[in-house]
Design a protein around this motif. Sequence first.
Motif, PDB file in Angstrom:
ATOM      1  N   ILE A 186     -26.786  -0.383  -9.940  1.00 57.08           N
ATOM      2  CA  ILE A 186     -28.080  -0.330 -10.627  1.00 57.08           C
ATOM      3  C   ILE A 186     -28.703   1.064 -10.466  1.00 57.08           C
ATOM      4  N   PRO A 187     -29.080   1.706 -11.575  1.00 60.33           N
ATOM      5  CA  PRO A 187     -29.660   3.064 -11.481  1.00 60.33           C
ATOM      6  C   PRO A 187     -30.940   3.081 -10.649  1.00 60.33           C
ATOM      7  N   ASP A 188     -31.145   4.189  -9.952  1.00 59.49           N
ATOM      8  CA  ASP A 188     -32.347   4.374  -9.135  1.00 59.49           C
ATOM      9  C   ASP A 188     -33.627   4.098  -9.914  1.00 59.49           C
ATOM     10  N   ALA A 189     -33.650   4.559 -11.177  1.00 58.61           N
ATOM     11  CA  ALA A 189     -34.874   4.460 -11.976  1.00 58.61           C
ATOM     12  C   ALA A 189     -35.346   3.013 -12.077  1.00 58.61           C
ATOM     13  N   ILE A 190     -34.405   2.069 -12.016  1.00 59.26           N
ATOM     14  CA  ILE A 190     -34.772   0.654 -12.069  1.00 59.26           C
ATOM     15  C   ILE A 190     -34.977   0.104 -10.663  1.00 59.26           C
ATOM     16  N   LEU A 191     -34.010   0.338  -9.810  1.00 62.31           N
ATOM     17  CA  LEU A 191     -34.064  -0.243  -8.466  1.00 62.31           C
ATOM     18  C   LEU A 191     -35.283   0.235  -7.677  1.00 62.31           C
ATOM     19  N   LEU A 192     -35.627   1.513  -7.845  1.00 63.86           N
ATOM     20  CA  LEU A 192     -36.700   2.084  -7.031  1.00 63.86           C
ATOM     21  C   LEU A 192     -38.041   2.102  -7.749  1.00 63.86           C
ATOM     22  N   LYS A 193     -38.106   1.521  -8.930  1.00 58.74           N
ATOM     23  CA  LYS A 193     -39.349   1.553  -9.694  1.00 58.74           C
ATOM     24  C   LYS A 193     -40.470   0.887  -8.891  1.00 58.74           C
ATOM     25  N   PRO A 194     -41.568   1.602  -8.675  1.00 57.52           N
ATOM     26  CA  PRO A 194     -42.620   1.055  -7.828  1.00 57.52           C
ATOM     27  C   PRO A 194     -43.341  -0.141  -8.460  1.00 57.52           C
ATOM     28  N   GLY A 195     -43.370  -0.219  -9.773  1.00 54.72           N
ATOM     29  CA  GLY A 195     -44.120  -1.295 -10.418  1.00 54.72           C
ATOM     30  C   GLY A 195     -43.235  -2.413 -10.936  1.00 54.72           C
ATOM     31  N   LYS A 196     -43.816  -3.220 -11.782  1.00 53.43           N
ATOM     32  CA  LYS A 196     -43.100  -4.338 -12.363  1.00 53.43           C
ATOM     33  C   LYS A 196     -42.064  -3.841 -13.376  1.00 53.43           C
ATOM     34  N   LEU A 197     -40.914  -4.511 -13.418  1.00 51.64           N
ATOM     35  CA  LEU A 197     -39.871  -4.117 -14.362  1.00 51.64           C
ATOM     36  C   LEU A 197     -40.218  -4.601 -15.765  1.00 51.64           C
ATOM     37  N   THR A 198     -39.819  -3.817 -16.762  1.00 51.51           N
ATOM     38  CA  THR A 198     -39.918  -4.305 -18.143  1.00 51.51           C
ATOM     39  C   THR A 198     -38.841  -5.371 -18.329  1.00 51.51           C
ATOM     40  N   PRO A 199     -38.956  -6.201 -19.359  1.00 48.86           N
ATOM     41  CA  PRO A 199     -37.923  -7.219 -19.586  1.00 48.86           C
ATOM     42  C   PRO A 199     -36.521  -6.597 -19.696  1.00 48.86           C
ATOM     43  N   GLU A 200     -36.417  -5.423 -20.338  1.00 44.70           N
ATOM     44  CA  GLU A 200     -35.114  -4.763 -20.486  1.00 44.70           C
ATOM     45  C   GLU A 200     -34.570  -4.356 -19.121  1.00 44.70           C
ATOM     46  N   GLU A 201     -35.456  -3.770 -18.314  1.00 39.58           N
ATOM     47  CA  GLU A 201     -35.031  -3.330 -16.984  1.00 39.58           C
ATOM     48  C   GLU A 201     -34.612  -4.524 -16.132  1.00 39.58           C
ATOM     49  N   TYR A 202     -35.333  -5.613 -16.270  1.00 43.74           N
ATOM     50  CA  TYR A 202     -35.003  -6.803 -15.488  1.00 43.74           C
ATOM     51  C   TYR A 202     -33.632  -7.348 -15.899  1.00 43.74           C
ATOM     52  N   GLU A 203     -33.331  -7.285 -17.211  1.00 41.37           N
ATOM     53  CA  GLU A 203     -32.004  -7.698 -17.681  1.00 41.37           C
ATOM     54  C   GLU A 203     -30.920  -6.861 -17.007  1.00 41.37           C
ATOM     55  N   GLU A 204     -31.164  -5.557 -16.928  1.00 42.30           N
ATOM     56  CA  GLU A 204     -30.215  -4.646 -16.292  1.00 42.30           C
ATOM     57  C   GLU A 204     -30.062  -5.013 -14.810  1.00 42.30           C
ATOM     58  N   MET A 205     -31.205  -5.256 -14.181  1.00 38.98           N
ATOM     59  CA  MET A 205     -31.245  -5.602 -12.755  1.00 38.98           C
ATOM     60  C   MET A 205     -30.412  -6.853 -12.463  1.00 38.98           C
ATOM     61  N   LYS A 206     -30.492  -7.807 -13.385  1.00 40.17           N
ATOM     62  CA  LYS A 206     -29.777  -9.072 -13.183  1.00 40.17           C
ATOM     63  C   LYS A 206     -28.268  -8.866 -13.082  1.00 40.17           C
ATOM     64  N   LYS A 207     -27.791  -7.747 -13.634  1.00 40.90           N
ATOM     65  CA  LYS A 207     -26.345  -7.496 -13.608  1.00 40.90           C
ATOM     66  C   LYS A 207     -25.834  -7.232 -12.197  1.00 40.90           C
ATOM     67  N   HIS A 208     -26.734  -7.064 -11.210  1.00 43.22           N
ATOM     68  CA  HIS A 208     -26.223  -6.813  -9.856  1.00 43.22           C
ATOM     69  C   HIS A 208     -25.382  -8.004  -9.378  1.00 43.22           C
ATOM     70  N   THR A 209     -25.638  -9.187  -9.925  1.00 43.45           N
ATOM     71  CA  THR A 209     -24.828 -10.355  -9.554  1.00 43.45           C
ATOM     72  C   THR A 209     -23.406 -10.204 -10.098  1.00 43.45           C
ATOM     73  N   LEU A 210     -23.297  -9.753 -11.347  1.00 43.38           N
ATOM     74  CA  LEU A 210     -21.976  -9.583 -11.968  1.00 43.38           C
ATOM     75  C   LEU A 210     -21.207  -8.443 -11.319  1.00 43.38           C
ATOM     76  N   TYR A 211     -21.910  -7.334 -11.072  1.00 47.23           N
ATOM     77  CA  TYR A 211     -21.247  -6.205 -10.409  1.00 47.23           C
ATOM     78  C   TYR A 211     -20.737  -6.632  -9.032  1.00 47.23           C
ATOM     79  N   GLY A 212     -21.573  -7.339  -8.303  1.00 50.91           N
ATOM     80  CA  GLY A 212     -21.192  -7.766  -6.952  1.00 50.91           C
ATOM     81  C   GLY A 212     -19.957  -8.655  -6.991  1.00 50.91           C
ATOM     82  N   ALA A 213     -19.964  -9.605  -7.923  1.00 47.93           N
ATOM     83  CA  ALA A 213     -18.819 -10.510  -8.033  1.00 47.93           C
ATOM     84  C   ALA A 213     -17.564  -9.713  -8.383  1.00 47.93           C
ATOM     85  N   LYS A 214     -17.729  -8.747  -9.268  1.00 43.84           N
ATOM     86  CA  LYS A 214     -16.574  -7.952  -9.691  1.00 43.84           C
ATOM     87  C   LYS A 214     -16.018  -7.123  -8.523  1.00 43.84           C
ATOM     88  N   ILE A 215     -16.910  -6.556  -7.760  1.00 39.06           N
ATOM     89  CA  ILE A 215     -16.464  -5.751  -6.623  1.00 39.06           C
ATOM     90  C   ILE A 215     -15.677  -6.609  -5.629  1.00 39.06           C
TER      91      ILE A 215
END
Length: 388
Positions: free
Chosen positions: A237-266
Amino acid sequence: MTNREQELEKRLNLLVKFGGMIAIETNLNRLLELIAEQVKRLLNGDRCTVFVLDKQTNELWSKVAHGLEHTEIRMPFGKGIVGIVAQTGQPINIKNAYSDDRFSSEIDRVTGYKTRNILAVPLKDVTGKIIGVFEVINKMDGDFDAEDEGMLFLLGSFASAAIENAQLYESLNKSQLETIYRLAITAEYRDQVDTAVHLRHISEYSALLAKGLPLSEKEVENIRYSSPLHDIGKVGIPDAILLKPGKLTPEEYEEMKKHTLYGAKILCNAESALLQIACKIAGSHHEKFDGTGYPIKLKGGQIPLYARIVSVADVFDALCMPRVYKSKWESEKAREYILSESEKSFDPDVVKSFEGVYEQILKIQSLSNDGKTTVIPGITKELHKHTF
Ligand code: C2E
Ligand code: SIN
Ligand code: SIN
Ligand code: FE
Protein backbone atom coordinates in the motif's frame (compact mmCIF):
# COMPACT_ATOMS: atom_id res chain seq x y z
CA MET A 1 -4.24 22.98 -20.15
CA THR A 2 -0.70 24.18 -20.74
CA ASN A 3 1.95 21.86 -22.14
CA ARG A 4 3.57 21.74 -18.77
CA GLU A 5 0.35 20.79 -17.04
CA GLN A 6 -0.20 18.09 -19.62
CA GLU A 7 3.30 16.79 -19.05
CA LEU A 8 2.75 16.75 -15.28
CA GLU A 9 -0.56 14.97 -15.64
CA LYS A 10 1.01 12.40 -17.93
CA ARG A 11 3.73 11.77 -15.41
CA LEU A 12 1.25 11.47 -12.59
CA ASN A 13 -0.76 8.89 -14.50
CA LEU A 14 2.36 6.90 -15.31
CA LEU A 15 3.35 7.11 -11.68
CA VAL A 16 0.07 5.68 -10.47
CA LYS A 17 0.29 2.91 -13.06
CA PHE A 18 3.86 2.21 -11.95
CA GLY A 19 2.74 1.82 -8.32
CA GLY A 20 0.03 -0.64 -9.32
CA MET A 21 2.23 -2.70 -11.59
CA ILE A 22 5.12 -3.19 -9.23
CA ALA A 23 2.96 -3.97 -6.22
CA ILE A 24 1.83 -7.26 -7.73
CA GLU A 25 5.11 -8.59 -9.17
CA THR A 26 6.65 -10.89 -6.60
CA ASN A 27 9.52 -12.36 -8.64
CA LEU A 28 12.56 -10.25 -7.76
CA ASN A 29 14.33 -10.42 -11.14
CA ARG A 30 11.19 -9.70 -13.11
CA LEU A 31 10.36 -6.91 -10.68
CA LEU A 32 13.75 -5.25 -11.14
CA GLU A 33 13.39 -5.49 -14.92
CA LEU A 34 9.93 -4.02 -14.77
CA ILE A 35 11.05 -1.16 -12.59
CA ALA A 36 14.05 -0.41 -14.81
CA GLU A 37 11.91 -0.41 -17.94
CA GLN A 38 9.29 1.89 -16.45
CA VAL A 39 11.78 4.28 -14.93
CA LYS A 40 13.64 4.56 -18.21
CA ARG A 41 10.39 5.56 -19.90
CA LEU A 42 9.26 7.92 -17.18
CA LEU A 43 12.54 9.82 -17.11
CA ASN A 44 13.21 9.65 -20.81
CA GLY A 45 16.59 8.07 -20.23
CA ASP A 46 18.40 5.59 -22.45
CA ARG A 47 19.20 3.08 -19.71
CA CYS A 48 18.14 2.43 -16.17
CA THR A 49 19.79 0.13 -13.71
CA VAL A 50 18.49 -0.89 -10.30
CA PHE A 51 21.29 -1.81 -7.91
CA VAL A 52 20.48 -3.82 -4.80
CA LEU A 53 22.74 -3.71 -1.77
CA ASP A 54 24.14 -7.12 -0.85
CA LYS A 55 24.76 -6.81 2.87
CA GLN A 56 26.84 -9.99 2.98
CA THR A 57 29.52 -8.70 0.60
CA ASN A 58 28.83 -4.99 0.99
CA GLU A 59 28.49 -4.63 -2.77
CA LEU A 60 25.79 -3.20 -4.99
CA TRP A 61 24.75 -5.77 -7.55
CA SER A 62 22.58 -5.55 -10.59
CA LYS A 63 21.37 -8.06 -13.11
CA VAL A 64 19.34 -5.72 -15.24
CA ALA A 65 21.65 -3.21 -16.85
CA HIS A 66 20.07 -2.52 -20.22
CA GLY A 67 22.36 -3.73 -22.96
CA LEU A 68 24.15 -6.17 -20.72
CA GLU A 69 21.40 -8.57 -19.69
CA HIS A 70 22.73 -11.82 -18.26
CA THR A 71 25.71 -9.96 -16.87
CA GLU A 72 25.96 -9.14 -13.23
CA ILE A 73 27.52 -5.84 -12.25
CA ARG A 74 28.99 -5.51 -8.79
CA MET A 75 30.21 -2.21 -7.37
CA PRO A 76 31.83 -2.03 -3.92
CA PHE A 77 30.02 0.14 -1.36
CA GLY A 78 31.61 3.60 -1.43
CA LYS A 79 33.17 3.13 -4.90
CA GLY A 80 31.99 4.58 -8.21
CA ILE A 81 28.88 6.66 -8.51
CA VAL A 82 26.42 4.07 -7.29
CA GLY A 83 28.69 3.12 -4.41
CA ILE A 84 29.00 6.74 -3.32
CA VAL A 85 25.25 7.30 -3.52
CA ALA A 86 24.72 4.22 -1.33
CA GLN A 87 27.31 5.42 1.15
CA THR A 88 26.17 9.03 1.45
CA GLY A 89 22.45 8.49 0.92
CA GLN A 90 22.51 11.57 -1.36
CA PRO A 91 21.56 11.69 -5.04
CA ILE A 92 24.20 12.45 -7.67
CA ASN A 93 23.39 14.23 -10.92
CA ILE A 94 26.29 14.39 -13.38
CA LYS A 95 26.05 16.26 -16.65
CA ASN A 96 29.33 15.04 -18.10
CA ALA A 97 30.41 11.64 -16.83
CA TYR A 98 33.88 11.58 -18.37
CA SER A 99 34.93 14.82 -16.75
CA ASP A 100 33.85 13.60 -13.30
CA ASP A 101 36.45 11.59 -11.43
CA ARG A 102 33.82 9.70 -9.39
CA PHE A 103 32.75 7.95 -12.58
CA SER A 104 34.48 4.70 -13.41
CA SER A 105 34.42 4.02 -17.11
CA GLU A 106 35.09 0.28 -16.74
CA ILE A 107 31.51 -0.67 -17.49
CA ASP A 108 31.51 1.47 -20.63
CA ARG A 109 34.73 -0.25 -21.71
CA VAL A 110 33.13 -3.67 -21.38
CA THR A 111 29.91 -2.76 -23.18
CA GLY A 112 31.19 -0.27 -25.71
CA TYR A 113 28.53 2.11 -24.44
CA LYS A 114 29.20 5.83 -24.10
CA THR A 115 27.81 7.29 -20.87
CA ARG A 116 27.08 11.00 -21.13
CA ASN A 117 25.01 12.02 -18.13
CA ILE A 118 23.94 10.10 -15.03
CA LEU A 119 21.26 10.54 -12.40
CA ALA A 120 21.54 8.24 -9.39
CA VAL A 121 19.39 8.30 -6.25
CA PRO A 122 19.40 6.08 -3.15
CA LEU A 123 16.67 3.51 -2.54
CA LYS A 124 15.68 3.52 1.09
CA ASP A 125 13.39 1.33 3.15
CA VAL A 126 10.76 2.76 5.48
CA THR A 127 13.25 3.10 8.32
CA GLY A 128 15.63 5.08 6.08
CA LYS A 129 18.17 2.28 5.62
CA ILE A 130 19.74 2.09 2.16
CA ILE A 131 18.63 -1.00 0.24
CA GLY A 132 20.02 -0.03 -3.16
CA VAL A 133 20.51 2.63 -5.81
CA PHE A 134 18.56 3.69 -8.90
CA GLU A 135 20.65 4.88 -11.82
CA VAL A 136 19.40 6.41 -15.06
CA ILE A 137 21.83 7.14 -17.86
CA ASN A 138 21.80 9.40 -20.91
CA LYS A 139 18.68 11.51 -20.93
CA MET A 140 17.35 11.67 -24.49
CA ASP A 141 16.88 15.43 -24.48
CA GLY A 142 19.34 17.55 -22.48
CA ASP A 143 20.35 16.99 -18.86
CA PHE A 144 18.52 15.53 -15.88
CA ASP A 145 17.00 18.33 -13.80
CA ALA A 146 15.65 18.80 -10.29
CA GLU A 147 12.23 17.57 -11.36
CA ASP A 148 13.75 14.32 -12.65
CA GLU A 149 15.52 13.96 -9.34
CA GLY A 150 12.27 14.36 -7.43
CA MET A 151 10.55 11.93 -9.74
CA LEU A 152 13.26 9.29 -9.38
CA PHE A 153 13.17 9.69 -5.63
CA LEU A 154 9.40 9.15 -5.60
CA LEU A 155 9.67 6.10 -7.85
CA GLY A 156 12.36 4.83 -5.51
CA SER A 157 10.07 4.98 -2.50
CA PHE A 158 7.46 2.87 -4.31
CA ALA A 159 10.12 0.54 -5.63
CA SER A 160 11.81 -0.11 -2.31
CA ALA A 161 8.60 -1.46 -0.75
CA ALA A 162 8.05 -3.72 -3.76
CA ILE A 163 11.66 -4.90 -3.73
CA GLU A 164 11.44 -5.81 -0.05
CA ASN A 165 8.17 -7.54 -0.78
CA ALA A 166 9.76 -9.60 -3.57
CA GLN A 167 12.79 -10.38 -1.45
CA LEU A 168 10.37 -11.67 1.17
CA TYR A 169 8.54 -13.78 -1.35
CA GLU A 170 11.76 -15.38 -2.53
CA SER A 171 12.81 -16.30 0.96
CA LEU A 172 9.46 -17.88 1.87
CA ASN A 173 10.39 -21.37 0.69
CA LYS A 174 12.96 -21.41 3.43
CA SER A 175 10.17 -20.51 5.79
CA GLN A 176 12.29 -18.31 7.98
CA LEU A 177 9.87 -17.09 10.58
CA GLU A 178 12.20 -14.42 11.89
CA THR A 179 12.69 -12.91 8.47
CA ILE A 180 8.97 -12.70 8.04
CA TYR A 181 8.41 -11.12 11.40
CA ARG A 182 11.07 -8.59 10.53
CA LEU A 183 9.13 -7.69 7.41
CA ALA A 184 5.85 -7.65 9.26
CA ILE A 185 7.36 -5.05 11.52
CA THR A 186 8.74 -3.09 8.59
CA ALA A 187 5.44 -3.24 6.74
CA GLU A 188 3.48 -1.91 9.66
CA TYR A 189 6.17 0.34 11.01
CA ARG A 190 5.00 2.85 8.44
CA ASP A 191 1.55 3.34 9.91
CA GLN A 192 2.21 3.06 13.59
CA VAL A 193 5.14 3.73 15.83
CA ASP A 194 4.25 0.98 18.31
CA THR A 195 4.25 -1.79 15.75
CA ALA A 196 6.14 -4.29 17.84
CA VAL A 197 3.67 -3.71 20.68
CA HIS A 198 0.68 -4.05 18.36
CA LEU A 199 2.02 -7.28 16.85
CA ARG A 200 2.69 -8.74 20.28
CA HIS A 201 -0.84 -7.80 21.36
CA ILE A 202 -2.35 -9.45 18.29
CA SER A 203 -0.30 -12.54 19.01
CA GLU A 204 -1.21 -12.79 22.70
CA TYR A 205 -4.85 -11.71 22.43
CA SER A 206 -5.44 -14.18 19.60
CA ALA A 207 -3.87 -16.97 21.65
CA LEU A 208 -6.05 -16.07 24.65
CA LEU A 209 -9.21 -15.97 22.51
CA ALA A 210 -8.32 -19.35 20.99
CA LYS A 211 -7.69 -20.86 24.42
CA GLY A 212 -11.04 -19.53 25.66
CA LEU A 213 -13.06 -21.03 22.81
CA PRO A 214 -11.50 -23.55 23.61
CA LEU A 215 -9.10 -24.75 20.91
CA SER A 216 -6.35 -27.33 21.42
CA GLU A 217 -2.93 -26.31 22.63
CA LYS A 218 -1.49 -26.95 19.18
CA GLU A 219 -4.07 -24.66 17.60
CA VAL A 220 -3.42 -21.99 20.21
CA GLU A 221 0.28 -22.08 19.35
CA ASN A 222 -0.49 -21.99 15.62
CA ILE A 223 -2.44 -18.79 15.96
CA ARG A 224 0.06 -17.28 18.36
CA TYR A 225 2.82 -17.52 15.77
CA SER A 226 0.91 -16.84 12.57
CA SER A 227 -1.38 -13.97 13.63
CA PRO A 228 1.32 -11.24 13.67
CA LEU A 229 1.52 -11.59 9.89
CA HIS A 230 -2.12 -10.59 9.31
CA ASP A 231 -1.30 -7.14 7.89
CA ILE A 232 1.88 -7.99 6.00
CA GLY A 233 0.11 -7.04 2.75
CA LYS A 234 0.38 -3.41 3.84
CA VAL A 235 3.85 -3.45 2.24
CA GLY A 236 1.98 -3.07 -1.06
CA ILE A 237 0.00 0.00 0.00
CA PRO A 238 1.50 3.39 -1.01
CA ASP A 239 2.55 5.74 1.79
CA ALA A 240 0.14 8.40 0.53
CA ILE A 241 -2.75 6.15 1.55
CA LEU A 242 -1.34 4.28 4.52
CA LEU A 243 0.04 7.37 6.22
CA LYS A 244 -2.79 9.74 5.36
CA PRO A 245 -3.60 11.61 8.57
CA GLY A 246 -7.30 12.01 7.79
CA LYS A 247 -10.16 9.89 6.60
CA LEU A 248 -9.65 7.92 3.39
CA THR A 249 -11.70 8.69 0.30
CA PRO A 250 -13.80 5.76 -0.94
CA GLU A 251 -11.22 5.17 -3.72
CA GLU A 252 -8.34 5.15 -1.25
CA TYR A 253 -10.23 2.80 1.03
CA GLU A 254 -10.75 0.41 -1.91
CA GLU A 255 -7.00 0.45 -2.47
CA MET A 256 -6.39 -0.08 1.24
CA LYS A 257 -8.63 -3.13 1.26
CA LYS A 258 -6.21 -4.83 -1.14
CA HIS A 259 -3.77 -5.37 1.74
CA THR A 260 -5.73 -8.57 2.42
CA LEU A 261 -5.17 -9.83 -1.13
CA TYR A 262 -1.52 -8.81 -1.17
CA GLY A 263 -0.95 -10.52 2.17
CA ALA A 264 -2.59 -13.73 1.00
CA LYS A 265 -0.54 -13.65 -2.18
CA ILE A 266 2.71 -13.15 -0.32
CA LEU A 267 2.04 -16.02 2.06
CA CYS A 268 0.04 -18.59 0.12
CA ASN A 269 2.66 -20.55 -1.78
CA ALA A 270 4.50 -21.43 1.40
CA GLU A 271 5.01 -25.03 2.36
CA SER A 272 5.00 -24.58 6.11
CA ALA A 273 1.68 -25.26 7.86
CA LEU A 274 2.14 -22.15 9.94
CA LEU A 275 2.45 -19.92 6.90
CA GLN A 276 -0.60 -21.54 5.32
CA ILE A 277 -2.55 -20.51 8.40
CA ALA A 278 -0.97 -17.05 8.22
CA CYS A 279 -2.17 -16.85 4.60
CA LYS A 280 -5.78 -17.56 5.57
CA ILE A 281 -5.59 -14.99 8.33
CA ALA A 282 -4.06 -12.34 6.07
CA GLY A 283 -6.68 -12.95 3.41
CA SER A 284 -9.78 -13.12 5.63
CA HIS A 285 -9.20 -11.03 8.78
CA HIS A 286 -11.50 -8.26 7.47
CA GLU A 287 -14.37 -10.54 6.54
CA LYS A 288 -17.40 -10.02 8.76
CA PHE A 289 -19.60 -12.70 10.34
CA ASP A 290 -22.73 -11.26 8.69
CA GLY A 291 -21.13 -11.32 5.24
CA THR A 292 -20.55 -7.57 4.83
CA GLY A 293 -16.75 -7.60 5.08
CA TYR A 294 -13.96 -7.76 2.49
CA PRO A 295 -12.32 -8.82 0.23
CA ILE A 296 -14.92 -11.43 -0.83
CA LYS A 297 -17.82 -11.13 1.63
CA LEU A 298 -17.45 -14.54 3.22
CA LYS A 299 -20.09 -15.27 5.83
CA GLY A 300 -20.14 -17.10 9.20
CA GLY A 301 -18.46 -20.48 9.03
CA GLN A 302 -17.12 -19.77 5.53
CA ILE A 303 -14.59 -17.49 7.20
CA PRO A 304 -11.62 -19.51 8.49
CA LEU A 305 -11.89 -19.81 12.28
CA TYR A 306 -8.38 -18.43 12.82
CA ALA A 307 -9.37 -15.30 10.86
CA ARG A 308 -12.56 -14.88 12.94
CA ILE A 309 -10.38 -14.90 16.04
CA VAL A 310 -7.72 -12.50 14.75
CA SER A 311 -10.44 -10.11 13.59
CA VAL A 312 -11.57 -9.53 17.20
CA ALA A 313 -8.00 -9.17 18.48
CA ASP A 314 -7.12 -6.79 15.64
CA VAL A 315 -10.09 -4.47 15.98
CA PHE A 316 -9.86 -4.34 19.78
CA ASP A 317 -6.19 -3.41 19.67
CA ALA A 318 -6.60 -1.00 16.73
CA LEU A 319 -9.27 0.85 18.72
CA CYS A 320 -7.06 1.02 21.83
CA MET A 321 -4.00 2.29 19.96
CA PRO A 322 -3.52 5.72 18.40
CA ARG A 323 -3.38 5.73 14.59
CA VAL A 324 -2.45 8.44 12.09
CA TYR A 325 -6.18 8.75 11.35
CA LYS A 326 -7.68 8.45 14.85
CA SER A 327 -6.87 8.83 18.52
CA LYS A 328 -7.00 5.90 20.93
CA TRP A 329 -10.15 4.71 22.65
CA GLU A 330 -10.59 3.82 26.32
CA SER A 331 -10.45 0.05 26.78
CA GLU A 332 -13.98 -0.03 28.19
CA LYS A 333 -15.42 1.73 25.15
CA ALA A 334 -13.54 -0.68 22.88
CA ARG A 335 -14.88 -3.65 24.88
CA GLU A 336 -18.45 -2.40 24.48
CA TYR A 337 -17.88 -1.95 20.75
CA ILE A 338 -16.67 -5.56 20.41
CA LEU A 339 -19.74 -6.84 22.31
CA SER A 340 -22.09 -4.71 20.23
CA GLU A 341 -20.64 -6.18 17.01
CA SER A 342 -21.35 -9.79 18.03
CA GLU A 343 -23.03 -11.57 15.11
CA LYS A 344 -22.43 -8.48 12.93
CA SER A 345 -18.67 -8.12 12.53
CA PHE A 346 -17.73 -10.97 14.82
CA ASP A 347 -18.39 -14.63 15.52
CA PRO A 348 -20.54 -14.69 18.71
CA ASP A 349 -18.49 -17.61 20.09
CA VAL A 350 -15.30 -15.58 19.75
CA VAL A 351 -16.99 -12.59 21.40
CA LYS A 352 -18.05 -14.87 24.28
CA SER A 353 -14.45 -16.00 24.62
CA PHE A 354 -13.40 -12.33 24.53
CA GLU A 355 -15.63 -11.58 27.52
CA GLY A 356 -14.12 -14.52 29.37
CA VAL A 357 -10.49 -13.49 28.83
CA TYR A 358 -11.02 -9.72 28.93
CA GLU A 359 -9.29 -9.28 32.31
CA GLN A 360 -6.22 -11.10 30.99
CA ILE A 361 -6.22 -8.91 27.89
CA LEU A 362 -6.29 -5.80 30.07
CA LYS A 363 -3.33 -7.12 32.04
CA ILE A 364 -1.27 -7.53 28.88
CA GLN A 365 -2.32 -4.05 27.76
CA SER A 366 -1.28 -2.43 31.04
CA LEU A 367 2.10 -4.16 30.91
CA SER A 368 2.87 -2.41 27.63
CA ASN A 369 1.59 0.90 28.97
CA ASP A 370 4.08 0.53 31.82
CA GLY A 371 6.80 0.03 29.25
CA LYS A 372 7.38 -3.48 30.58
CA THR A 373 7.09 -5.01 27.15
CA THR A 374 8.32 -8.45 26.40
CA VAL A 375 9.57 -9.62 23.06
CA ILE A 376 7.19 -11.19 20.53
CA PRO A 377 7.70 -14.96 20.47
CA GLY A 378 9.84 -15.73 17.47
CA ILE A 379 11.61 -12.40 17.46
CA THR A 380 14.88 -12.15 19.29
CA LYS A 381 15.93 -9.06 21.21
CA GLU A 382 18.70 -8.62 18.66
CA LEU A 383 16.14 -8.27 15.88
CA HIS A 384 14.28 -5.56 17.75
CA LYS A 385 17.45 -3.59 18.16
CA HIS A 386 18.16 -3.98 14.49
CA THR A 387 14.78 -2.77 13.31
CA PHE A 388 14.39 0.22 15.53
P1 C2E B 1 -5.99 -0.65 11.37
O1 C2E B 1 -5.74 0.78 11.74
O2 C2E B 1 -5.05 -1.66 11.94
O3 C2E B 1 -7.49 -1.00 11.80
C1 C2E B 1 -7.96 -2.33 11.77
C2 C2E B 1 -9.47 -2.38 11.91
O4 C2E B 1 -9.85 -1.88 13.21
C3 C2E B 1 -10.25 -1.53 10.91
O5 C2E B 1 -10.42 -2.20 9.69
C4 C2E B 1 -11.57 -1.34 11.65
O6 C2E B 1 -12.35 -2.50 11.55
C5 C2E B 1 -11.13 -1.23 13.09
N1 C2E B 1 -11.00 0.19 13.45
C6 C2E B 1 -9.87 0.91 13.56
N2 C2E B 1 -10.16 2.18 13.94
C7 C2E B 1 -11.49 2.26 14.05
C8 C2E B 1 -12.42 3.31 14.42
O7 C2E B 1 -12.05 4.44 14.72
N3 C2E B 1 -13.76 2.99 14.43
C9 C2E B 1 -14.21 1.74 14.14
N4 C2E B 1 -15.52 1.50 14.18
N5 C2E B 1 -13.38 0.74 13.77
C10 C2E B 1 -12.04 0.99 13.74
P2 C2E B 1 -10.70 -1.34 8.36
O8 C2E B 1 -11.67 -0.25 8.61
O9 C2E B 1 -11.05 -2.31 7.27
O10 C2E B 1 -9.32 -0.68 8.01
C11 C2E B 1 -8.20 -1.43 7.59
C12 C2E B 1 -6.97 -0.57 7.61
O11 C2E B 1 -7.17 0.53 6.71
C13 C2E B 1 -6.68 0.08 8.96
O12 C2E B 1 -5.94 -0.82 9.78
C14 C2E B 1 -5.88 1.29 8.52
O13 C2E B 1 -4.54 0.96 8.25
C15 C2E B 1 -6.55 1.70 7.23
N6 C2E B 1 -7.58 2.75 7.40
C16 C2E B 1 -8.92 2.57 7.59
N7 C2E B 1 -9.56 3.77 7.63
C17 C2E B 1 -8.59 4.72 7.49
C18 C2E B 1 -8.63 6.17 7.47
O14 C2E B 1 -9.67 6.82 7.58
N8 C2E B 1 -7.42 6.80 7.30
C19 C2E B 1 -6.26 6.10 7.17
N9 C2E B 1 -5.09 6.78 7.03
N10 C2E B 1 -6.19 4.74 7.20
C20 C2E B 1 -7.34 4.07 7.36
C1 SIN C 1 29.67 4.13 -11.81
O1 SIN C 1 28.88 3.99 -10.86
O2 SIN C 1 30.69 4.82 -11.69
C2 SIN C 1 29.38 3.47 -13.11
C3 SIN C 1 27.99 3.76 -13.48
C4 SIN C 1 27.54 2.99 -14.69
O3 SIN C 1 27.99 3.32 -15.79
O4 SIN C 1 26.67 2.09 -14.54
C1 SIN D 1 -13.39 4.47 5.83
O1 SIN D 1 -14.49 4.22 5.34
O2 SIN D 1 -12.68 5.38 5.35
C2 SIN D 1 -12.83 3.63 6.97
C3 SIN D 1 -13.86 3.31 8.02
C4 SIN D 1 -13.24 3.12 9.39
O3 SIN D 1 -12.05 2.81 9.51
O4 SIN D 1 -13.97 3.29 10.40
FE1 FE E 1 -5.82 -5.50 8.23
